[in-house]
Design an enzyme around this catalytic site. Structure first.
Site, PDB file in Angstrom:
ATOM      1  N   ASP A 207       0.627 -52.501   4.585  1.00  0.00           N
ATOM      2  CA  ASP A 207       0.968 -51.889   5.579  1.00  0.00           C
ATOM      3  C   ASP A 207       0.151 -50.268   5.419  1.00  0.00           C
ATOM      4  O   ASP A 207      -0.443 -49.861   6.240  1.00  0.00           O
ATOM      5  CB  ASP A 207       2.511 -51.469   5.714  1.00  0.00           C
ATOM      6  CG  ASP A 207       2.801 -50.562   6.647  1.00  0.00           C
ATOM      7  OD1 ASP A 207       2.845 -50.711   8.010  1.00  0.00           O
ATOM      8  OD2 ASP A 207       2.878 -49.236   6.037  1.00  0.00           O
ATOM      9  N   LYS A 211      -3.134 -48.783   7.696  1.00  0.00           N
ATOM     10  CA  LYS A 211      -3.202 -47.371   8.265  1.00  0.00           C
ATOM     11  C   LYS A 211      -4.411 -46.708   7.629  1.00  0.00           C
ATOM     12  O   LYS A 211      -5.127 -45.705   8.417  1.00  0.00           O
ATOM     13  CB  LYS A 211      -1.837 -46.549   7.712  1.00  0.00           C
ATOM     14  CG  LYS A 211      -0.667 -47.142   8.244  1.00  0.00           C
ATOM     15  CD  LYS A 211       0.822 -46.707   7.558  1.00  0.00           C
ATOM     16  CE  LYS A 211       1.865 -47.147   8.236  1.00  0.00           C
ATOM     17  NZ  LYS A 211       3.013 -46.713   7.393  1.00  0.00           N
TER      18      LYS A 211
END
Ligand SMILES: NC(=O)c1ccc[n+]([C@@H]2O[C@H](COP(=O)([O-])OP(=O)(O)OC[C@H]3O[C@@H](n4cnc5c(N)ncnc54)[C@H](OP(=O)(O)O)[C@@H]3O)[C@@H](O)[C@H]2O)c1
Length: 409
Positions: A207, A211
């Site tokens: 995750d 980003k």
């Protein structure tokens, strides 16, 4: 084509009536957006339809809002903006692509979908001259992308590093501050809506890598694929590693970093020892924090909620609001053709704990400054090239855990 462009511009620049939103997804973030929108007086927008997956789920608002037919939103000429807040990647990409092709502006929070399809999404925005905003995808409530685009719109930025995953930060804070066990802290994070539907995306540092991929475009004008960046999560951390950090007056944080030396840019996502005096140690629980470094501005620190329905919903709402004044990303760093090149050829100082002799591990290190062996707890500290680290087999051993030391650029 020209007429269509005029039409799109008219929609955003002269919009006096309420913007009509078609929302995909009514989970944690979708409901957060609904609630934030209804508490915000200054925004002239309303939700017309919400597309969800499971029609039989109980919903907290009127049933007439919902549909399972995505065309009810995509083919509705009254809907100006599509807000994509679902937890599926392929379906999200289909929805966003279809909306852009119909010249409907899109807002999304789906970092995995964006990171995996960045080039295609950029191409669609250009071809259909339609804006696609995704502030909530990076650090939920922290306005990082617009800052990188607008304030740091030059080549003076040298580094962006931070804690980009609220769920692992929540878990690590509980482990360090409240002596909670890993599994218990993870369950809490899931219950509170801080974890992804698939928590391994958080725990294994995927995750924050998604980003970081988005940040790299807006910080340095570099588009990469997820496999290009090394990531290693917190899944193998042992009690002994936590004790070691405490003895050194540090905590362990999952850090994502991209940085520029000359025209070379490197990036990684790994746990790191963060001394208690360090600014990033202020970032606790579900908060995210970002340290930006500029050639002349030195360090600037951003902190805010990195997960949760309302925090993420407020960033989505800010993008919706930005569309009302014609905002779109200009991709300034990409267009400046900064001639930066991405490399993994960098030496990092690292702590590795392991079982057994550690022979295959030591062989891969360029130099070793500390080697500790005691019953049940062996570790070394040394320097290793990131290119080599990414290829090692011993990283897959669940008894091995790695943590960057604080002495890294
Ligand atoms: N949670 C956070 O704090 C946070 C923060 C930043 C970004 N994000 C991102 O925001 C997005 C949504 O996250 P979330 O936490 O809100 O997920 P969630 O609570 O699991 O909700 C997902 C929603 O998507 C709907 N959905 C799934 N597949 C669909 C499909 N094919 N068509 C239509 N609807 C579909 C589900 O429908 P049903 O209700 O019918 O099951 C549900 O309403 C994800 O991309 C996530 O990465 C989340």
């Amino acid at each position: 084509m020209f007429l269509d462009t005029i039409q799109v511009n008219l929609i955003y620049s002269t919009m006096k009536r309420k913007i009509k939103l078609g929302v995909f997804g009514f989970g944690c973030v979708g409901q957060g957006l609904y609630s934030v929108l209804h508490q915000t007086k200054g925004i002239n927008a309303e939700i017309k339809k919400i597309c969800i997956k499971h029609p039989d789920k109980k919903r907290p608002i009127e049933a007439s809002f919902f549909t399972t037919n995505r065309d009810e939103i995509l083919n509705d000429p009254e809907i100006d903006v599509v807000v994509e807040l679902i937890d599926e990647v392929d379906a999200a990409f289909e929805i966003v692509s279809a909306a852009l092709k119909k010249r409907k502006a899109v807002v999304s929070a789906n970092k995995k979908m964006i990171a995996e399809n960045f080039s295609a999404l950029l191409q669609l925005q250009q071809q259909y001259e339609t804006p696609f905003l995704y502030e909530a995808s990076c650090c939920a409530s922290i306005p990082v992308i617009r800052n990188l685009e607008e304030y740091y719109d030059n080549d003076l930025l040298t580094s962006v590093e931070g804690i980009l995953n609220g769920s692992t930060n929540y878990i690590l804070t509980h482990i360090f501050d409240n002596n909670k066990a890993f599994d218990e802290a993870l369950k809490d994070a899931q219950r509170l809506g801080y974890a992804e539907s698939d928590p391994s995306l958080d725990i294994k540092a995927l995750d924050p890598k998604y980003k970081l991929l988005i940040i790299l475009v807006h910080a340095f004008g570099i588009i990469l694929k997820p496999d290009d960046i090394f990531n290693y999560g917190i899944q193998n951390l042992k009690d002994a590693d936590i004790r070691h950090a405490r003895e050194k007056n540090a905590r362990i944080k999952l850090i994502a970093k991209c940085s520029k030396i000359g025209n070379k840019v490197f990036a990684y996502c790994m746990p790191r020892f963060v001394p208690v005096s360090d600014t990033l140690n202020k970032v606790a629980y579900e908060y995210n924090g970002l340290l930006l470094e500029g050639a002349f501005s030195e360090h600037q620190f951003f902190m805010g909620k990195g997960a949760g329905g309302s925090a993420t919903g407020s960033a989505v709402l800010s993008d919706i609001s930005a569309l009302t004044y014609d905002y779109r990303y200009e991709y300034k760093k990409l267009n400046q053709q900064l001639n930066h090149s991405y490399t993994r050829d960098i030496e990092l100082e690292m702590y590795v704990s392991y079982n057994g002799s550690g022979k295959p591990i030591t062989d891969d290190f360029e130099s070793i400054s500390v080697k500790h062996e005691s019953p049940g707890f062996n570790y070394l500290i040394g320097k290793i090239n990131l290119l080599k680290l990414a290829k090692t087999k011993w990283l897959e051993d669940p008894m091995v855990s790695i943590v960057l030391t604080e002495n890294n650029i």
